[in-house]
Design a protein around this motif. Structure first.
Motif, PDB file in Angstrom:
ATOM      1  N   VAL A 218       0.817  -1.214   0.000  1.00  0.00           N
ATOM      2  CA  VAL A 218       0.000   0.000   0.000  1.00  0.00           C
ATOM      3  C   VAL A 218       0.853   1.269   0.000  1.00  0.00           C
ATOM      4  CG1 VAL A 218      -1.929  -1.141   1.151  1.00  0.00           C
ATOM      5  CG2 VAL A 218      -0.235   0.076   2.539  1.00  0.00           C
ATOM      6  N   ARG A 219       2.169   1.123  -0.202  1.00  0.00           N
ATOM      7  CA  ARG A 219       3.003   2.323  -0.257  1.00  0.00           C
ATOM      8  C   ARG A 219       2.576   3.180  -1.445  1.00  0.00           C
ATOM      9  NH1 ARG A 219       6.084  -2.008  -1.943  1.00  0.00           N
ATOM     10  NH2 ARG A 219       7.264  -1.798  -3.905  1.00  0.00           N
ATOM     11  N   SER A 220       2.590   4.501  -1.244  1.00  0.00           N
ATOM     12  CA  SER A 220       2.117   5.435  -2.270  1.00  0.00           C
ATOM     13  C   SER A 220       2.485   6.839  -1.846  1.00  0.00           C
ATOM     14  CB  SER A 220       0.592   5.327  -2.431  1.00  0.00           C
ATOM     15  OG  SER A 220      -0.052   5.742  -1.240  1.00  0.00           O
ATOM     16  N   TRP A 221       2.312   7.792  -2.768  1.00  0.00           N
ATOM     17  CA  TRP A 221       2.565   9.196  -2.439  1.00  0.00           C
ATOM     18  C   TRP A 221       1.558   9.675  -1.397  1.00  0.00           C
ATOM     19  CZ3 TRP A 221       1.054  14.082  -5.532  1.00  0.00           C
ATOM     20  CH2 TRP A 221       1.730  15.199  -5.018  1.00  0.00           C
ATOM     21  N   LEU A 222       0.312   9.207  -1.495  1.00  0.00           N
ATOM     22  CA  LEU A 222      -0.683   9.593  -0.498  1.00  0.00           C
ATOM     23  C   LEU A 222      -0.280   9.103   0.895  1.00  0.00           C
ATOM     24  CD1 LEU A 222      -3.952   8.863  -2.510  1.00  0.00           C
ATOM     25  CD2 LEU A 222      -3.078  11.112  -1.832  1.00  0.00           C
ATOM     26  N   LEU A 223       0.294   7.920   0.967  1.00  0.00           N
ATOM     27  CA  LEU A 223       0.790   7.419   2.244  1.00  0.00           C
ATOM     28  C   LEU A 223       1.978   8.245   2.716  1.00  0.00           C
ATOM     29  CD1 LEU A 223       0.636   5.290   4.495  1.00  0.00           C
ATOM     30  CD2 LEU A 223       2.130   3.844   3.109  1.00  0.00           C
TER      31      LEU A 223
END
Length: 302
Positions: A218-223
């Motif tokens: 679930v790694r992401s820019w939002l995270l």
């Protein structure tokens, strides 16, 4: 100099700054001339007071990129610009317009032999530093003319921009992109809400967010953004539980109805934004009264 930007808000202004960083001099215009002048001083771009000044400052064939609110403001800009332009000029609508409006605008432009392209731009306030993700629709000829500017605006000359197809396709892809964004944001928000209110564990949300940034699916820019603000404040007591919707989530939900394609996550994320705006308040009051009516359950008063 052949390129001009109209609309120097957060996105348009930073796009102009990024082009300056890439040594591309352009003409710029904004409703408030003091904004235009200040940006021109910072970037070396040419400040223009009016559409007539903007058009006169550019060599033919011109490229004029609009970064204006969707709807009436953009329509007014087109009506003002078109009589000033020459055959072969190109107008790009780079704001969050509805993709179905693009065909109508392209037809208006074609009557004067002016080309039209639509561009969806993602990157927010970080686009200046990181580059923008740009998806644009238009003819192959328009794409060729825009290529040097896409290469400058994008994260690298080879990545972060795409000619998606004919007029309308850029805004359609950006619309779907924003719908996906709604769903991703909602799922992260719900997950962290579950962890915050879990009794007995005293979970460190900032540490968990940082953990998930490394190796997690679930790694992401939002995270990344969530991890940054949770380090400063996990309670968020000073933040009102109100989330606006820009319109593109609505358009995505409507497109799913038109195409008969189920998008339950995106649609529910949109509904949750409506709920945060108080638009579920009356329905909740109705539920409370019905519950009281059949079961005698207490009704909480404001």
């Amino acid at each position: 100099m052949e390129f001009g930007i109209v609309g120097l808000g957060r996105m348009g202004g930073n796009m102009a700054r990024r082009l300056a960083q890439k040594n591309k001099k352009i003409a710029i215009m904004n409703r408030s001339f003091n904004v235009t002048e200040a940006l021109a001083r910072d970037t070396g771009h040419m400040a223009c007071k009016s559409y007539a000044d903007l058009v006169a400052s550019l060599e033919k064939p011109r490229i004029i990129w609009l970064m204006l609110p969707a709807g009436e403001v953009t329509e007014t800009a087109l009506s003002t610009l078109l009589p000033l332009l020459s055959p072969g000029d190109l107008i790009v609508d780079g704001a969050n317009a509805h993709y179905q409006d693009d065909a109508l605008r392209a037809a208006r432009c074609a009557e004067q032999s002016v080309e039209f392209a639509d561009a969806g731009v993602s990157g927010g306030v970080w686009g200046l530093e990181n580059g923008y993700c740009i998806m644009f629709g238009g003819s192959n000829a328009a794409a060729a003319r825009l290529k040097p500017y896409m290469e400058a605006l994008a994260p690298t000359p080879m990545t972060g921009w795409l000619h998606t197809g004919p007029v309308g396709s850029g805004h359609y892809v950006k619309m779907v992109h924003n719908g996906i964004e709604y769903g991703m944001m909602q799922s992260l928000a719900e997950g962290f809400a579950l962890m915050k209110d879990k009794p007995g564990f005293d979970l460190d949300l900032a540490a968990i967010a940082e953990l998930w940034r490394h190796g997690s699916v679930v790694r992401s820019w939002l995270l990344d953004l969530s991890a940054d603000f949770l380090v400063e404040d996990q309670a968020l007591d000073d933040i009102a539980p109100f989330v606006a919707d820009s319109g593109e989530g609505r358009w995505t939900a409507l497109a799913s109805l038109e195409q008969g394609i189920p998008v339950p996550v995106i649609t529910l994320a949109l509904m949750m934004r409506f709920a945060s705006q108080g638009k579920n308040d009356y329905a909740a009051k109705m539920l409370a009264k019905m519950r009281h009516g059949f079961g005698g359950h207490a009704v909480k008063k404001d």
